[in-house]
Design an enzyme around this catalytic site. Structure first.
Site: not given
Ligand code: NDP
Length: 284
Positions: A52, A96, A119
């Site tokens: 990322k 995460q 996300d």
């Protein structure tokens, strides 16, 4: 033999577009920024976060990663998220997953401002997706998969879609997006009886299980579109949930692993950060 859907090439062309848009935003004095929160030292998570960061660097998005030990207190994470929520220079906040089991994942995710939830896992964004409204952000993997399917030029209207896996990250939002595209959707999971029989109905099959080569060619309907989300390590080599060699003989289109869904997930994340920065500019 089926055509391969090249997620790497599609991801790269999307990145090129993002790169251009980022340049234009920078001319207006805005630097899109993503903050990633990583807890513990899970090696797979570390790889995902590094990819990322690399993706951001490639398109000119600024990225910052907070890496905490696994014994960090939930409260400390929440304090950080609240600080990032109110920081106008930050356009996307990503925690995460998975978090250590002592930490309430749902609670932590719920603290991210929906406007920065790149996300797409915040209850408000997921809730909108399930209610048929437009969320601010879609989960990156299912969004990328829709782009991969779209790239085949095949209409989804009225198609039988079978999603294998019902996680909140992939399976469930995937099913909703396919439903929105007017597919007839079936979701399979570990208690599904006769998986092969159900998967064989699919004009579109999305495998998001986490078990190497579970979906074999004899489960695939002739002419199906097969999307393999799985990322399994076998003897150090990456391998999908679909047995590629046998499935490609039946499929009309199929994604490889690596080079299919993975690069699109990152491209969609970068797109979400860009969209967030654009929205922030409009909101002032
Ligand atoms: P989860 O482990 O959260 O979910 C797996 C799902 O598969 C569960 O719903 C489970 O059922 C189901 N399942 C397990 N065994 C079987 C079986 N034998 N038959 C049918 N269903 C089964 O995984 P994720 O959704 O997070 O990820 C799935 C895979 O995709 C992993 O390999 C992961 O690494 C990969 N991934 C790849 C991404 C990318 O960008 N390429 C992004 C995200 C994930 P039940 O609910 O009953 O337990």
């Amino acid at each position: 033999m089926g055509k391969i859907i090249d997620g790497k090439a599609l991801g790269l062309s999307i990145r090129e577009e993002i790169k251009q848009s980022v340049k234009e935003l920078k001319l207006k004095g805005i630097i899109p920024k993503l903050v990633v929160v990583l807890v513990g030292n899970d090696s797979a998570s570390q790889v995902y976060v590094r990819n990322k960061e690399k993706g951001c660097l490639d398109v000119g998005i600024e990225s910052q990663t907070y890496n905490f030990p696994s014994n960090i207190k939930e409260k400390e994470l929440i304090v950080l998220i609240e600080k990032l929520n109110s920081d106008k220079a930050v356009h996307g906040v990503l925690v995460q997953l998975p978090l250590p089991k002592e930490i309430d994942e749902k609670k932590v995710l719920s603290k991210i401002l929906p406007e920065k939830d790149v996300d797409g896992f915040h209850i408000e964004n997921i809730g909108k997706l399930f209610r048929g409204e437009t969320p601010l952000f879609l989960p990156c993997t299912p969004r990328g998969i829709m782009e991969l399917i779209l790239s085949t030029g095949i209409s989804l209207e009225g198609k039988e879609a079978v999603v294998v896996g019902r996680s909140n990250i992939v399976g469930k939002p995937m099913a909703m997006l396919l439903l929105d595209a007017n597919c007839t959707v079936t979701v399979c999971h570990s208690r599904t009886k006769d998986l092969g029989m159900v998967v064989r109905r699919g004009d579109v099959v999305v495998a998001a299980v986490g078990q190497a080569r579970l979906i074999s060619g004899d489960m695939i309907k002739q002419g199906a579109i097969v999307i393999d989300v799985g990322m399994n390590r076998i003897d150090g080599k990456l391998c999908g949930d679909v047995d590629f060699d046998s499935a490609k003989e039946k499929a009309a289109y199929i994604t490889p692993v690596p080079g299919g869904v993975g690069p699109m997930t990152i491209a969609m994340l970068l797109k979400s950060v860009l969209e967030s920065a654009n929205r922030g500019m409009i909101a002032g």
